[in-house]
Structure formats: C-alpha cells, structure tokens
Design an enzyme around this catalytic site. Structure first.
Site, PDB file in Angstrom:
ATOM      1  N   LYS A 174       0.843  -1.192   0.000  1.00 25.89           N
ATOM      2  CA  LYS A 174       0.000   0.000   0.000  1.00 25.89           C
ATOM      3  C   LYS A 174       0.881   1.247   0.000  1.00 25.89           C
ATOM      4  O   LYS A 174       1.614   1.498   0.951  1.00 25.89           O
ATOM      5  CB  LYS A 174      -0.916   0.046   1.224  1.00 25.89           C
ATOM      6  N   GLU A 249      10.711   1.700   9.869  1.00 27.08           N
ATOM      7  CA  GLU A 249      11.583   2.864   9.688  1.00 27.08           C
ATOM      8  C   GLU A 249      10.725   4.079   9.977  1.00 27.08           C
ATOM      9  O   GLU A 249       9.846   4.430   9.191  1.00 27.08           O
ATOM     10  CB  GLU A 249      12.156   2.882   8.269  1.00 27.08           C
ATOM     11  N   CYS A 283      13.090  12.033   5.964  1.00 18.68           N
ATOM     12  CA  CYS A 283      13.336  11.608   7.344  1.00 18.68           C
ATOM     13  C   CYS A 283      14.783  11.837   7.762  1.00 18.68           C
ATOM     14  O   CYS A 283      15.097  11.851   8.945  1.00 18.68           O
ATOM     15  CB  CYS A 283      12.950  10.142   7.527  1.00 18.68           C
ATOM     16  N   GLU A 384       9.265  15.815  15.777  1.00 21.12           N
ATOM     17  CA  GLU A 384       9.515  15.821  14.340  1.00 21.12           C
ATOM     18  C   GLU A 384       8.527  16.742  13.638  1.00 21.12           C
ATOM     19  O   GLU A 384       7.314  16.540  13.714  1.00 21.12           O
ATOM     20  CB  GLU A 384       9.402  14.410  13.771  1.00 21.12           C
TER      21      GLU A 384
END
Length: 480
Positions: A174, A249, A283, A384
């Site tokens: 997906k 991750e 990231c 973040e």
C-alpha cells in the site's frame, strides 16, 4: 478525471466498495484525480492472488527472478520523464528533484536487488572433531505486507517491494493515499516486464482501513513500514501478538554538528541542502543544527543569506528549489510548530510565512524557516516537524555537542562536520543514530544497512539486511 485503481493479480481494478478518495495536486490545491478507497475485502483479494502466485514464484530460479527485476529497472528508466512529472504533480516536489533523485533511485532499487539476489549466500559451519556439518537454508516467508510513505513515493515504495519479490515472496503493498500516482503507474511496468500475476499487488486507500487490514491479516507474515513513529507504535501493537516479522523505519530529528575546523564552504552548501531538500520532507534532513560557538555568528549570517536565495515556486519551474508541501493539512501542521517555537522564545531568523506563487495561489507553499533556540528541551527541538524548518543552537565543547545531539527520543541519522580524525572516530561511536555522515549528507551506498535507533525504528533495510528480513533462516545439522 483520472482514476487510480488497485493493481491485483496483474490487472487494474476498482475497489470492491466502488468508493473513491480525492487526490490533490499540492502545487495548485485542487483535486486532479480519484483514488480507490479500498477496504479489508480488497486486501483479502490481494492476499488470495499473492497466495496463489507464491508456490510458482518462490521456486522460480534466481536467474529468472533477477532478469524480471532488471527489466523493471530498465522500464522505469525508459519512463523517467513521465514518472518524474507524475511525482512532481502528485507530491509537490520540484520536477528537477524527481528527475535527478526519486525516479533514478526507484530504478536503482530494482537493479540493485535484481543483482544482489544472485550474490545472496547462506552459511555453513563444520564442527571439526564432532563429524557434523551445519548449514543454513534461507527461504522466502510467503506473503508479506509493504506500506510506504508520501515523501519519496516511488523511491521508498520500490525500496520495500524490490527486495521482497527478489527473495521469492509475494507482496500486498500500500502506497500512501496522499501520493499514490507513481505506484499506480508502476503496475503497467510490472505487466510489461513479465512479472507473474499476483506476485506484487498494489492496494490503495487509507492507513486506518486498507493499511490496518494488511497489518492485521493473519496470514501476512511480515510487515515492512516506513512512516511516523505513532503509526509504527500502532502497527507494533497489532502485529507483535501475531508474531509477525517487523521492519519499522520511523521518525527522525537529526542533529547536524558543525565544528570550527570543518571545510566551511562545503559545509555551508551541504547544510542548506540537508535542511531543505524536498521541502524538508525527508526523514534524514538535518533539522537540528548545532554550531561551535566560535563560528556561530558567521554561520548564522551566511546560512540565512543562502536560505534567502532559495527560489520557492511551481514544481515545474526550472529555477524552483522549494516546491509545495504535500498537503494542506501538513502545511498547517508545520505552521503550528512555527507558532509553538515562537511561544517558547524561539527567534525566527528567516522565513515562517506562506508564499503566494503567481498562477498557483492556492498551492501549499511555505518559506524555508530558520529558528534560533536557547535550550534543547523545547518542543521544536524534541518533536519531528517534517517540513522546511530548522533550528540553530550553539555549543562550546565536543561533549556538550554530543549531549545535545543524543538528547532526543529519535536516533535515525547524524551529520558531523570536522577535519579532526580523532573526533570523527569518537563521535561516530557515541552518537545514538543508525547512520553517521561525516563531511557529507545523504551519501547512500545501497549495500549498507539503513535504519534507526530508539524511537526511529526497529530493524534495518538495505543490502543483504533487506534480503535477510524477507527470508526465514533454517539451520540443518548433519552428522557423518
């Protein structure tokens, strides 16, 4: 209007519900296509196709598997311009970046694992004196799930599915519902390359519905996920009691340590790039800049000047350095963090405002933003943001820099700028991150392990690490 369908058992199909999601062009803020809104029924269809394909694919010779992956790589290269344009339109990133990085890397992923599988070897151990031989068999797991994010859509989608099918698995995958277009276009390439039906099935839809159905399916034995830490936590809570293999991750809040003995000009140029490439939506971007006190004032002046020269504009304009953020919701999230930083006494050195681009007035554009902070425990330092926002702090000593760098819950990557070899070796060992770049950034060799520590994830991708993840080892001991 273009309809993005599922790719199941080698054919494009509408979702079983017949429902659709809107897909926005970030540079204009307008809906330009529709996405199949898949449910658990579509995931079951994809699983059934993968399960049916698995016996034949898992016993296909390594040479034949390799040839198909290399053909996919070749076809991605052939369609570079078309795929790059689709990526820029779907994601908002500059077309130049999609052409130079995203699509070439997608091709490289298939090429790398198409070659790597031919060199992937098992181990043997002879027990001298005991007259026994141990050797390891590595077999594909079966049907695995791959879920990829929106920031590097085809790049990271292929980073997962290529090693999975190279190792002999069949996949239910997906892509992000925010950026589904290039994964959709990949289906046609898979067919042209001769990938057998059912080996790779692509299901579109939301994370809570289609993504959760993949994670919760009792017979999908492994999940490879890239995305936010909170989503990773949810996946782990679902998958761990089912004893699935997990590769997660997750988020990053990466430090960039700049020492006075660095190559200043090179550092300055690369730091601008590492701060704002892909609108800061990588990231691995260095979102926390720590500068040695003796050069801090000069760095701030020079850095802000360089940042102010970045051109914000349409992804399809050749001069564009900063394109549109991926969605209205994400733009508002990033803006909220800028306001939080102000409320915590952060000093805006540059940026922080929306930008109106002529002809694209409804697009999601934001100035690259530089914020000076006084302490390391404020939210803008700890959480973040994943946008074109960086912070700057100063330090006096190496030990202080190390403490600041390690003082967050994340541990994905770090960048160190120094020409002191002893410092390089000390910090490389002591930094709590999965990757350390010294005097460079985003310099990737696909043979190396990729992943993070702490809240940045579990497991490693890349090289033989990925092929190990997507296989089950079995020890065989023979007495003679």
């Amino acid at each position: 209007m273009k309809k993005i369908q599922n790719y199941i058992n080698g054919t494009y199909q509408d979702s079983t519900s017949g429902a659709w999601l809107d897909n926005y062009n970030p540079s204009t803020g307008k809906v330009y296509s529709k996405i199949a809104k898949s449910t658990s029924e579509d995931v079951v269809k994809a699983y059934d196709a993968a399960k049916t394909a698995f016996p034949a694919w898992s016993t296909t010779t390594i040479e034949d598997r390799s040839k198909i992956l290399l053909k996919i790589a070749e076809l991605i290269e052939t369609n570079l311009d078309h795929l790059a344009e689709a990526e820029a339109k779907d994601n908002g990133k500059p077309l130049s970046l999609a052409k130079a990085v995203d699509i070439p890397r997608a091709s490289a992923n298939f090429r790398f694992f198409g070659n790597a599988i031919t060199q992937f070897a098992s181990e043997a151990h002879e027990s001298v004196g005991l007259n026994t031989m141990n050797f390891t068999l590595r077999s594909p797991i079966g049907v695995v799930g791959c879920i990829s994010p929106w920031n590097l859509p085809l790049y990271l989608f292929t980073w997962k599915v290529a090693p999975a099918i190279a190792a002999g698995n069949c996949v239910v995958a997906k892509p992000s519902e925010v950026t589904p277009m290039t994964a959709y276009l990949l289906g046609e390439i898979l067919t042209k390359a001769g990938l057998p039906k059912g080996v790779l099935n692509i299901v579109h839809g939301t994370g809570p519905e289609a993504g959760q159905a993949i994670v919760a399916h009792p017979d999908i034995k492994a999940i490879s996920f890239t995305g936010g830490t909170k989503t990773g936590e949810h996946i782990a809570r679902t998958a761990a009691p089912m004893f699935k293999k997990l590769s997660l991750e997750l988020g990053g809040k990466n430090p960039n340590l700049i020492f006075a003995d660095c190559d200043y000009d090179k550092m300055l140029a690369v730091t601008v790039k590492s701060s704002f490439a892909n609108q800061g939506q990588i990231c691995l971007c260095g979102s926390r800049i720590y500068v040695e006190e003796s050069i801090a004032e000069q760095f701030k002046k020079d850095f802000v000047k360089k940042v102010s020269e970045l051109h914000i504009g349409s992804p399809f304009e050749a001069a564009t350095n900063i394109g549109a953020l991926v969605s209205k919701e994400h733009l508002e999230k990033v803006e909220n963090y800028i306001e939080i930083a102000k409320s915590e006494d952060g000093k805006i050195l540059y940026g922080g405002e929306r930008v109106s681009v002529k002809g694209f007035e409804n697009g999601y554009y934001l100035q690259p933003t530089v914020i000076e902070v006084e302490h390391n425990n404020c939210r803008i330092q700890q959480e973040e943001v994943f946008g074109p926002v960086v912070t700057i702090m100063t330090f006096k000593t190496e030990s202080e820099a190390l403490q600041l760098a390690n003082g967050v819950r994340y541990g994905l990557s770090a960048t160190v700028w120094t020409n002191n070899l002893n410092r390089t070796m000390r910090l490389s060992k002591q930094l709590e991150t999965g990757i350390v770049w010294v005097n460079t950034w985003l310099n990737r060799d696909l043979r190396t392990p990729f992943g993070g520590m702490k809240d940045s994830g579990v497991g490693r991708e890349g090289g033989f690490e990925a092929l190990r993840f997507f296989t089950e080892p079995k020890n065989v001991c023979i007495s003679y």
